[in-house]
Enzyme design. Structure first.
Site, PDB file in Angstrom:
ATOM      1  CE  LYS A  88       4.937  -3.071   7.309  1.00  5.89           C
ATOM      2  NZ  LYS A  88       5.609  -2.190   6.330  1.00  5.89           N
ATOM      3  CB  VAL A 148      -0.970  -0.007   1.206  1.00  7.87           C
ATOM      4  CG1 VAL A 148      -0.243   0.327   2.493  1.00  7.87           C
ATOM      5  CG2 VAL A 148      -2.140   0.922   0.983  1.00  7.87           C
ATOM      6  CE1 TYR A 149       3.500   1.591   4.485  1.00  8.39           C
ATOM      7  CE2 TYR A 149       5.761   0.875   4.132  1.00  8.39           C
ATOM      8  CZ  TYR A 149       4.684   1.061   4.967  1.00  8.39           C
ATOM      9  OH  TYR A 149       4.797   0.714   6.297  1.00  8.39           O
ATOM     10  CB  SER A 150       3.814   5.406  -2.924  1.00 10.87           C
ATOM     11  OG  SER A 150       4.250   6.374  -2.004  1.00 10.87           O
ATOM     12  NE  ARG A 151      -4.119   2.881  -3.177  1.00  8.39           N
ATOM     13  CZ  ARG A 151      -5.308   3.165  -3.730  1.00  8.39           C
ATOM     14  NH1 ARG A 151      -5.470   3.065  -5.042  1.00  8.39           N
ATOM     15  NH2 ARG A 151      -6.329   3.545  -2.988  1.00  8.39           N
TER      16      ARG A 151
END
Length: 326
Positions: A88, A60-63
């Protein structure tokens, strides 16, 4: 650099882990302050030169663009066998049904997408980012076990949950003979110590490696009270974690500054040295947007605080509301 085993495994990780939420495409997800690939490259290269072999990111970090960036850079500078890559799963990756969570469908889909973005056949540590209240933990644990057994992940870990939830997951895995979690990535620093009540004792008893996120309270522990940064002004997650307790946290920050001044070292040395001396902490996850952030973090490994200094740092702490578990 010092290296230690991650929990009850045989895998060696550096005592400092580089958190990669700082890298990505600005405007994607929630981080307008992230560094693009060109600016991330010298930081990751320096981390490797300093002996850091442990890198943590998330789908999910910066998609997904964080995974893409670190995957390309690590491939250029390091042998895959020498580094430990953690990512993750849980967060919202696309709109509509099944775009998030820890169902078997979501996990099986997201691991393949993460591996593609990272440019690797496997991750060393695959972590559930949060607890999924809508999926039976049995379904989640079996799916994670299957990922390990087919070689897409070497180990599995968890992050940010209540101790009863973590114990339930460990029990379910043991009951069915499935792969157990080997690590807990939790919110822990001098300004937020609620994990000392139940989670840390549980991890110590179960031989779980602890890799705390936000070890410097998003930098607040090591800055003057009045000082701000672009991130502190724009990071809504940081604000949600620390703004409500700012008045009481100020006393902890002042004590970090006092000991750092007496020792003649940067404040980061004191904040991280305290964390590194706490059992069963394995490796704090440091976010870095400058090379100096890395150099200071690694320098903290050499600092050993006295029992009196630890008491001095801790005695102004007041209980906080739980932050990060949902």
């Amino acid at each position: 650099m010092d290296y230690v085993k991650l929990g009850n495994t045989g895998m060696d990780v550096s005592r400092i882990c580089l958190g990669c939420m700082s890298f990505g495409v600005a405007g994607q997800w929630h981080a307008p302050w992230v560094l693009d690939e060109e600016r991330a490259r010298p930081i990751i290269k320096k981390a490797l030169e300093l002996g850091i072999n442990f890198f943590d990111t998330a789908n999910v970090y910066s998609r997904g663009t964080s995974e893409e960036i670190i995957g390309r850079i690590l491939k250029d500078y390091a042998s895959r066998d020498e580094i430990v890559i953690a990512t993750k799963v849980h967060g919202q990756m696309h709109e509509g049904p099944n775009g998030a969570g820890l169902s078997r469908k979501a996990i099986m889909s997201e691991i393949d997408k993460s591996l593609k973005r990272l440019g690797t056949d496997y991750v060393d540590l695959y972590q559930i980012h949060r607890w999924d209240y809508g999926t039976p933990i049995e379904e989640t644990m079996e799916a994670l076990h299957d990922i390990v057994k087919v070689g897409k992940a070497r180990y599995i870990g968890a992050s940010a949950m209540y101790a009863w939830q973590f114990q339930k997951a460990l029990h379910v895995a043991e009951k069915h003979g499935w792969t157990r979690f080997v690590s807990m990535q939790n919110h822990y620093n001098l300004m937020y110590r609620e994990e000392e009540r139940e989670m840390l004792p549980l991890c110590k008893e179960e031989k779980i490696g602890v890799i705390p996120y936000s070890p410097l309270a998003s930098g607040r522990l090591i800055r003057d009270w009045s000082e701000t940064t672009h991130r502190s002004e724009t990071d809504q997650i940081q604000k949600s974690k620390y703004d409500a307790t700012a008045d009481t946290d100020r006393f902890v920050i002042e004590r970090v500054a006092t000991i750092a001044e007496k020792r003649g070292v940067p404040r980061i040395y004191i904040a991280l040295a305290w964390l590194l001396q706490k059992e069963p902490v394995t490796a704090p996850i440091i976010g870095a947007t400058k090379i100096s952030h890395l150099e200071d973090a690694v320098g903290a490994i050499s600092i050993k605080l006295s029992a009196e200094e630890i008491v001095y740092l801790e005695e102004t702490y007041v209980p906080h509301h739980i932050v990060g578990h949902k």
